[in-house]
Design a protein around this motif. Structure first.
Motif, PDB file in Angstrom:
ATOM      1  N   THR A   1       1.002  -1.302  -0.077  1.00 24.26           N
ATOM      2  CA  THR A   1       0.135  -0.013  -0.155  1.00 24.26           C
ATOM      3  C   THR A   1       0.932   1.354  -0.256  1.00 24.26           C
ATOM      4  O   THR A   1       2.041   1.225   0.567  1.00 24.26           O
ATOM      5  N   PRO A   2       0.286   2.553  -0.555  1.00 26.04           N
ATOM      6  CA  PRO A   2       1.364   3.464  -0.577  1.00 26.04           C
ATOM      7  C   PRO A   2       2.102   4.061   0.549  1.00 26.04           C
ATOM      8  O   PRO A   2       3.038   4.259   0.724  1.00 26.04           O
ATOM      9  N   GLY A   3       1.014   4.232   1.500  1.00 26.13           N
ATOM     10  CA  GLY A   3       1.590   4.854   2.425  1.00 26.13           C
ATOM     11  C   GLY A   3       2.506   4.036   3.579  1.00 26.13           C
ATOM     12  O   GLY A   3       3.639   4.459   3.956  1.00 26.13           O
ATOM     13  N   VAL A   4       2.247   2.658   3.456  1.00 28.91           N
ATOM     14  CA  VAL A   4       3.403   1.857   4.109  1.00 28.91           C
ATOM     15  C   VAL A   4       4.773   1.786   3.297  1.00 28.91           C
ATOM     16  O   VAL A   4       5.662   1.761   3.754  1.00 28.91           O
ATOM     17  N   ALA A   5       4.336   1.659   2.089  1.00 31.29           N
ATOM     18  CA  ALA A   5       5.656   1.417   1.236  1.00 31.29           C
ATOM     19  C   ALA A   5       6.398   2.837   1.256  1.00 31.29           C
ATOM     20  O   ALA A   5       7.673   2.461   0.915  1.00 31.29           O
ATOM     21  N   SER A   6       5.664   3.967   1.454  1.00 29.48           N
ATOM     22  CA  SER A   6       6.602   5.149   1.556  1.00 29.48           C
ATOM     23  C   SER A   6       6.991   5.359   3.007  1.00 29.48           C
ATOM     24  O   SER A   6       8.043   6.198   3.004  1.00 29.48           O
ATOM     25  N   GLY A   7       6.726   4.647   3.847  1.00 28.77           N
ATOM     26  CA  GLY A   7       7.345   4.665   5.098  1.00 28.77           C
ATOM     27  C   GLY A   7       6.737   5.537   6.087  1.00 28.77           C
ATOM     28  O   GLY A   7       7.169   6.004   7.223  1.00 28.77           O
ATOM     29  N   ASP A   8       5.347   5.770   5.699  1.00 26.44           N
ATOM     30  CA  ASP A   8       4.475   6.811   6.484  1.00 26.44           C
ATOM     31  C   ASP A   8       4.287   6.113   7.843  1.00 26.44           C
ATOM     32  O   ASP A   8       3.437   5.138   7.796  1.00 26.44           O
ATOM     33  N   GLN A   9       4.786   6.828   8.961  1.00 27.72           N
ATOM     34  CA  GLN A   9       4.548   5.843  10.146  1.00 27.72           C
ATOM     35  C   GLN A   9       3.154   5.761  10.735  1.00 27.72           C
ATOM     36  O   GLN A   9       2.606   4.846  11.297  1.00 27.72           O
TER      37      GLN A   9
ATOM     38  N   ALA B   1       0.531   5.521   8.438  1.00 25.33           N
ATOM     39  CA  ALA B   1      -0.104   4.437   7.696  1.00 25.33           C
ATOM     40  C   ALA B   1       0.491   2.957   8.204  1.00 25.33           C
ATOM     41  O   ALA B   1      -0.198   2.161   8.373  1.00 25.33           O
ATOM     42  N   ILE B   2       1.714   2.789   8.535  1.00 23.77           N
ATOM     43  CA  ILE B   2       2.363   1.717   9.346  1.00 23.77           C
ATOM     44  C   ILE B   2       1.577   1.346  10.472  1.00 23.77           C
ATOM     45  O   ILE B   2       1.129   0.071  10.710  1.00 23.77           O
ATOM     46  N   ASP B   3       1.460   2.224  11.430  1.00 25.19           N
ATOM     47  CA  ASP B   3       0.638   1.858  12.742  1.00 25.19           C
ATOM     48  C   ASP B   3      -0.708   1.522  12.452  1.00 25.19           C
ATOM     49  O   ASP B   3      -1.259   0.438  12.916  1.00 25.19           O
ATOM     50  N   ALA B   4      -1.587   2.162  11.525  1.00 22.13           N
ATOM     51  CA  ALA B   4      -2.766   1.925  11.026  1.00 22.13           C
ATOM     52  C   ALA B   4      -2.867   0.595  10.551  1.00 22.13           C
ATOM     53  O   ALA B   4      -3.650  -0.160  10.807  1.00 22.13           O
ATOM     54  N   ALA B   5      -1.880   0.032   9.645  1.00 21.39           N
ATOM     55  CA  ALA B   5      -1.926  -1.179   9.106  1.00 21.39           C
ATOM     56  C   ALA B   5      -1.683  -2.273  10.148  1.00 21.39           C
ATOM     57  O   ALA B   5      -2.324  -3.156  10.061  1.00 21.39           O
ATOM     58  N   MET B   6      -0.601  -2.085  10.881  1.00 21.04           N
ATOM     59  CA  MET B   6      -0.442  -3.184  12.089  1.00 21.04           C
ATOM     60  C   MET B   6      -1.685  -3.050  12.974  1.00 21.04           C
ATOM     61  O   MET B   6      -2.153  -4.269  13.270  1.00 21.04           O
ATOM     62  N   GLN B   7      -2.366  -1.990  13.225  1.00 19.98           N
ATOM     63  CA  GLN B   7      -3.828  -2.042  14.084  1.00 19.98           C
ATOM     64  C   GLN B   7      -4.761  -2.852  13.455  1.00 19.98           C
ATOM     65  O   GLN B   7      -5.431  -3.647  14.174  1.00 19.98           O
ATOM     66  N   ASP B   8      -4.955  -2.476  12.160  1.00 16.82           N
ATOM     67  CA  ASP B   8      -6.001  -3.097  11.303  1.00 16.82           C
ATOM     68  C   ASP B   8      -5.650  -4.520  11.326  1.00 16.82           C
ATOM     69  O   ASP B   8      -6.812  -5.224  11.517  1.00 16.82           O
ATOM     70  N   VAL B   9      -4.511  -5.191  10.936  1.00 18.46           N
ATOM     71  CA  VAL B   9      -4.354  -6.493  11.019  1.00 18.46           C
ATOM     72  C   VAL B   9      -4.474  -7.164  12.439  1.00 18.46           C
ATOM     73  O   VAL B   9      -5.192  -8.203  12.578  1.00 18.46           O
ATOM     74  N   LYS B  10      -4.076  -6.527  13.264  1.00 23.83           N
ATOM     75  CA  LYS B  10      -4.140  -6.953  14.818  1.00 23.83           C
ATOM     76  C   LYS B  10      -5.870  -7.119  15.408  1.00 23.83           C
ATOM     77  O   LYS B  10      -6.248  -8.024  15.706  1.00 23.83           O
ATOM     78  N   ASP B  11      -6.414  -5.924  14.877  1.00 24.98           N
ATOM     79  CA  ASP B  11      -8.016  -6.207  15.112  1.00 24.98           C
ATOM     80  C   ASP B  11      -8.535  -7.075  14.377  1.00 24.98           C
ATOM     81  O   ASP B  11      -9.929  -7.328  14.517  1.00 24.98           O
ATOM     82  N   SER B  12      -8.104  -7.559  13.300  1.00 24.45           N
ATOM     83  CA  SER B  12      -8.950  -8.484  12.306  1.00 24.45           C
ATOM     84  C   SER B  12      -9.301  -9.936  12.883  1.00 24.45           C
ATOM     85  O   SER B  12      -8.427 -10.138  13.845  1.00 24.45           O
ATOM     86  N   ASN B  13     -10.259 -10.334  12.332  1.00 28.03           N
ATOM     87  CA  ASN B  13     -10.717 -11.802  12.685  1.00 28.03           C
ATOM     88  C   ASN B  13     -11.185 -12.422  11.345  1.00 28.03           C
ATOM     89  O   ASN B  13     -12.179 -12.861  11.030  1.00 28.03           O
ATOM     90  N   PRO B  14      -9.637 -12.685  10.603  1.00 34.76           N
ATOM     91  CA  PRO B  14     -10.262 -13.488   9.265  1.00 34.76           C
ATOM     92  C   PRO B  14     -10.764 -14.657   9.497  1.00 34.76           C
ATOM     93  O   PRO B  14     -10.169 -15.332  10.384  1.00 34.76           O
ATOM     94  N   THR B  15     -11.550 -15.220   8.513  1.00 33.12           N
ATOM     95  CA  THR B  15     -12.040 -16.324   8.341  1.00 33.12           C
ATOM     96  C   THR B  15     -11.051 -16.900   7.165  1.00 33.12           C
ATOM     97  O   THR B  15     -11.016 -16.523   6.137  1.00 33.12           O
ATOM     98  N   VAL B  16     -10.745 -18.087   7.219  1.00 34.67           N
ATOM     99  CA  VAL B  16      -9.944 -18.789   5.933  1.00 34.67           C
ATOM    100  C   VAL B  16     -10.888 -20.190   5.573  1.00 34.67           C
ATOM    101  O   VAL B  16     -11.126 -20.954   6.664  1.00 34.67           O
TER     102      VAL B  16
END
Length: 160
Positions: free
Chosen positions: A80-88, A90-105
């Motif tokens: 994603t553009p924000g993470v790829a550019s090193g925007d902290q 965006a990185i924090d939001a991406a990590m939190q989004d994944v942590k909060d996720s409850n994916p079904t597989v």
């Protein structure tokens, strides 16, 4: 010596199951997100010692499919553009989004971040394979993994 053989066997199994050793994949995430292994383990929903064992090959697999799904989600977020550019932020939001996720597989579900637009995903697939290879792969996966096959087919056809 036997322990080393077991580790090598586990790493080879990881190559078969996950495409490459999990240690390589996890190290890329640690570097891309500039986090510790312990922090990454927390985001993935796995204990730090378990992540260490998987990375070193002392364990062959990640037993919880949701943990693997989160790992894949993080790998995708690197693009994603924000993470790829090193925007902290965006990185924090991406990590939190994944942590909060409850994916079904399941057989036909692959966790995809809802913020990733389909065209971005299709373009990423086109970057790694020729159109005819994507269509051929779709045909091979049709019976067992129709959702993945459909995605591959769209990637192969939409560029033409």
């Amino acid at each position: 010596m036997e322990d080393n053989n077991s580790i090598q066997k586990n790493i080879e199994l990881q190559r078969q199951w996950y495409g490459e050793p999990l240690g390589d994949r996890v190290r890329r995430l640690v570097k891309a997100f500039d986090v510790s292994q312990a922090f990454l383990a927390d985001v993935l929903g796995i204990s730090a010692p378990m992540l260490s064992q998987v990375m070193s090959g002392r364990r062959a697999k990640i037993g919880n499919p949701a943990v693997l799904a989160r790992l894949i989600m993080l790998e995708r977020k690197i693009l994603t553009p924000g993470v790829a550019s090193g925007d902290q932020a965006a990185i924090d939001a991406a990590m939190q989004d994944v942590k909060d996720s409850n994916p079904t597989v399941g057989r036909d579900t692959v966790p995809v971040h809802p913020g990733v637009e389909e065209q971005t995903l299709l373009a990423a697939l086109r970057d790694v394979a020729e159109d005819e290879n994507l269509v051929d792969a779709a045909a091979r996966l049709d019976n067992d993994f129709p959702a993945i096959a459909d995605l591959l087919r769209r990637a192969g056809k939409s560029a033409t």
